[in-house]
Motif scaffolding. Structure first.
Motif, short mmCIF file in Angstrom:
data_model
loop_
_atom_site.label_atom_id
_atom_site.label_comp_id
_atom_site.label_asym_id
_atom_site.label_seq_id
_atom_site.Cartn_x
_atom_site.Cartn_y
_atom_site.Cartn_z
N SER A 198 11.97 -9.30 -9.50
CA SER A 198 10.75 -9.55 -8.60
C SER A 198 10.33 -8.34 -7.67
O SER A 198 11.51 -7.84 -7.57
CB SER A 198 10.76 -10.76 -7.73
N PRO A 199 9.43 -7.70 -7.32
CA PRO A 199 8.95 -6.53 -6.78
C PRO A 199 9.61 -6.89 -5.28
O PRO A 199 9.51 -8.08 -4.86
CB PRO A 199 7.62 -6.58 -6.87
N LYS A 200 9.80 -5.88 -4.81
CA LYS A 200 10.23 -5.91 -3.38
C LYS A 200 9.15 -5.97 -2.48
O LYS A 200 8.09 -5.48 -2.54
CB LYS A 200 11.19 -4.51 -2.89
N PRO A 201 9.41 -7.06 -1.59
CA PRO A 201 8.34 -7.40 -0.52
C PRO A 201 7.98 -6.13 0.32
O PRO A 201 8.89 -5.59 0.69
CB PRO A 201 8.76 -8.52 0.35
N ARG A 202 6.58 -5.76 0.62
CA ARG A 202 6.21 -4.90 1.36
C ARG A 202 6.32 -5.28 2.70
O ARG A 202 6.08 -6.31 3.27
CB ARG A 202 4.88 -4.28 1.10
N PRO A 203 6.60 -4.46 3.74
CA PRO A 203 6.50 -4.72 5.29
C PRO A 203 5.37 -5.25 5.59
O PRO A 203 4.31 -4.68 5.28
CB PRO A 203 7.30 -3.67 5.89
N ALA A 204 5.16 -6.30 6.58
CA ALA A 204 4.09 -6.58 6.95
C ALA A 204 3.17 -5.57 7.95
O ALA A 204 3.97 -4.78 8.62
CB ALA A 204 3.98 -8.23 7.90
N ALA A 205 1.86 -5.93 8.31
CA ALA A 205 1.03 -4.67 8.93
C ALA A 205 1.33 -5.17 10.48
O ALA A 205 0.43 -4.62 11.32
CB ALA A 205 -0.27 -4.62 8.43
#
Length: 165
Positions: free
Chosen positions: A60-67
């Motif tokens: 699975s792709p690494k989650p991007r940090p929230a804005a």
């Protein structure tokens, strides 16, 4: 000679005493793939062996940090590495939030006044389509419930506004 090289990993496994575990596909949401069951347990749970079936493992792709509350696409102004927003930018956000909440509060109070006018203290006027008295009672109950919800919404908006600096 090439056939001997292909058999080399199998011979090494057999020589080391390591046995390949059987992998089972167990039904149900979610479908479970496991090698931690014995043949008897797998049969009892309705699991099928997937021996010889190709298995694809996807990473699975690494989650991007929230804005962190910023609008999508808008640049976030930060004071440093601590992740804080500049005081001027925060004031603009707080003022905008207060403006929106106060607008919602005004609309809520207007809607409450309309409902209370229609409710007339529990004795609203009967409409022509309410020949059946139960329809009238149902409308009165709905009006009362709407007034209660509207009052709760107004109180929640006032609490939110009071939390703002």
């Amino acid at each position: 000679m090439p056939h001997r090289l292909a058999l080399l990993p199998l011979l090494l496994l057999a020589a080391s005493g390591v046995q390949a575990q059987q992998v089972y596909r167990c039904p149900g949401p979610p479908v479970l793939y496991t090698d931690a069951l014995s043949a008897k347990e797998a049969q009892e749970k309705g699991c099928r062996s997937i021996e010889g079936t190709p298995i694809t493992i996807l990473q699975s792709p690494k989650p991007r940090p929230a804005a962190s509350g910023a609008t999508a696409g808008a640049p976030v102004q930060r004071t440093g590495n601590d992740g804080r927003v500049e005081p001027a930018q925060q004031k603009v956000r707080d003022d905008e939030r207060r403006r929106v909440l106060e607008g919602e509060l005004r609309e809520g109070e207007q809607r409450l006044a309309e409902l209370q006018r229609e409710y007339q203290g529990g004795q609203p006027e009967r409409r022509g389509d309410e020949r059946n008295f139960q329809k009238y009672l149902d409308r009165v109950a709905e009006l009362k419930a709407s007034i209660t919800r509207q009052e709760a919404d107004i109180q929640a908006l006032k609490r939110e506004i009071s939390k703002l600096p």
